[in-house]
Write an enzyme that holds these catalytic residues in place. Structure first.
Site, mmCIF file in Angstrom:
data_model
loop_
_atom_site.group_PDB
_atom_site.id
_atom_site.type_symbol
_atom_site.label_atom_id
_atom_site.label_comp_id
_atom_site.label_asym_id
_atom_site.label_seq_id
_atom_site.Cartn_x
_atom_site.Cartn_y
_atom_site.Cartn_z
ATOM 1 N N TYR A 38 0.835 -1.201 0.000
ATOM 2 C CA TYR A 38 0.000 0.000 0.000
ATOM 3 C C TYR A 38 0.874 1.256 0.000
ATOM 4 C CZ TYR A 38 -3.381 3.449 1.795
ATOM 5 O OH TYR A 38 -4.164 4.553 1.970
ATOM 6 N N LYS A 54 1.642 4.143 -3.092
ATOM 7 C CA LYS A 54 1.427 5.574 -2.853
ATOM 8 C C LYS A 54 2.710 6.353 -3.138
ATOM 9 C CE LYS A 54 -2.848 5.481 -1.172
ATOM 10 N NZ LYS A 54 -3.988 6.148 -1.829
#
Length: 220
Positions: free
Chosen positions: A124, A128
């Site tokens: 994750y 990003k």
């Protein structure tokens, strides 16, 4: 002088609050939303564009001089796979930014996450970070990256882990002071307000906003 805003992700928690604020703000005379399906929302300033994000094509005139707000994002659980997560959190924001840069947008303001890092061990956070890195390479006059900590507010879906996190944070509110202030949970509405405040500052180059900086934006 008034401006045009373009919003992607207007149906999410931050995006909904952001859209409400943009429609109420006299500085923005036109607000375009980029959505996958009709929302039924109506307003004199609102122009809703239904798109296929895999084949994103918008009128070039929409972008010229615009402030582009991106609050697109999902979870791996909701996306169903890492591949689909990467599509929503990397590919779509980057496509949006590439078109914005090519067609003369003035600013691009995006919500990523605290801990974004291309070298992170967490998928994750790594995605990003990759998104932020790619955006920095584009020729957008002003790029504002918002890295909030735990977001609070009303969600369409119940996320048990986040509920527990919010409850724990409330009990430990005394901890989030000084250098730990940036870890304090932040309301989606506050992030939305901070994005608009940052847009009005019209800063050039790249500006990063963690939660403590977002709180400061809203307070001043």
């Amino acid at each position: 002088m008034t401006k045009r805003a373009v919003v992607a992700g207007a149906t999410g928690m931050v995006g909904k609050a952001l859209l409400d604020k943009l429609l109420a703000d006299p500085y923005y005379s036109e607000v375009y939303t980029v959505v996958r399906k009709a929302t039924g929302r109506r307003h004199d300033k609102l122009d809703e564009r239904i798109v296929d994000f895999d084949r994103l094509e918008l009128d070039t005139s929409i972008w010229l001089g615009a402030d582009v707000f991106c609050t697109l994002g999902t979870t791996i659980k909701k996306a169903g796979s890492q591949q689909q997560f990467r599509k929503v959190d990397y590919e779509y924001p980057v496509k949006l930014a590439e078109q914005a840069a090519t067609n003369g947008a003035d600013q691009y303001l995006i919500v990523t996450a605290m801990g974004s890092d291309t070298k992170s061990m967490f998928f994750y956070s790594r995605v990003k970070g990759e998104t932020e890195t790619r955006l920095r390479q584009l020729a957008i006059p002003g790029l504002s990256i918002f890295q909030p900590s735990l977001l609070t507010g009303e969600r369409e879906e119940v996320r048990r882990g986040e509920q527990l996190g919010e409850a724990a944070a409330r009990r430990l509110s005394f901890v989030f002071k000084g250098p730990f202030r940036k870890y304090k949970p932040i309301a989606a509405d506050t992030v939305a307000e901070g994005m608009i405040r940052a847009a009005l500052l019209n800063r050039r180059g790249v500006t990063m906003y963690e939660s403590d900086a977002i709180f400061d934006l809203v307070r001043h």
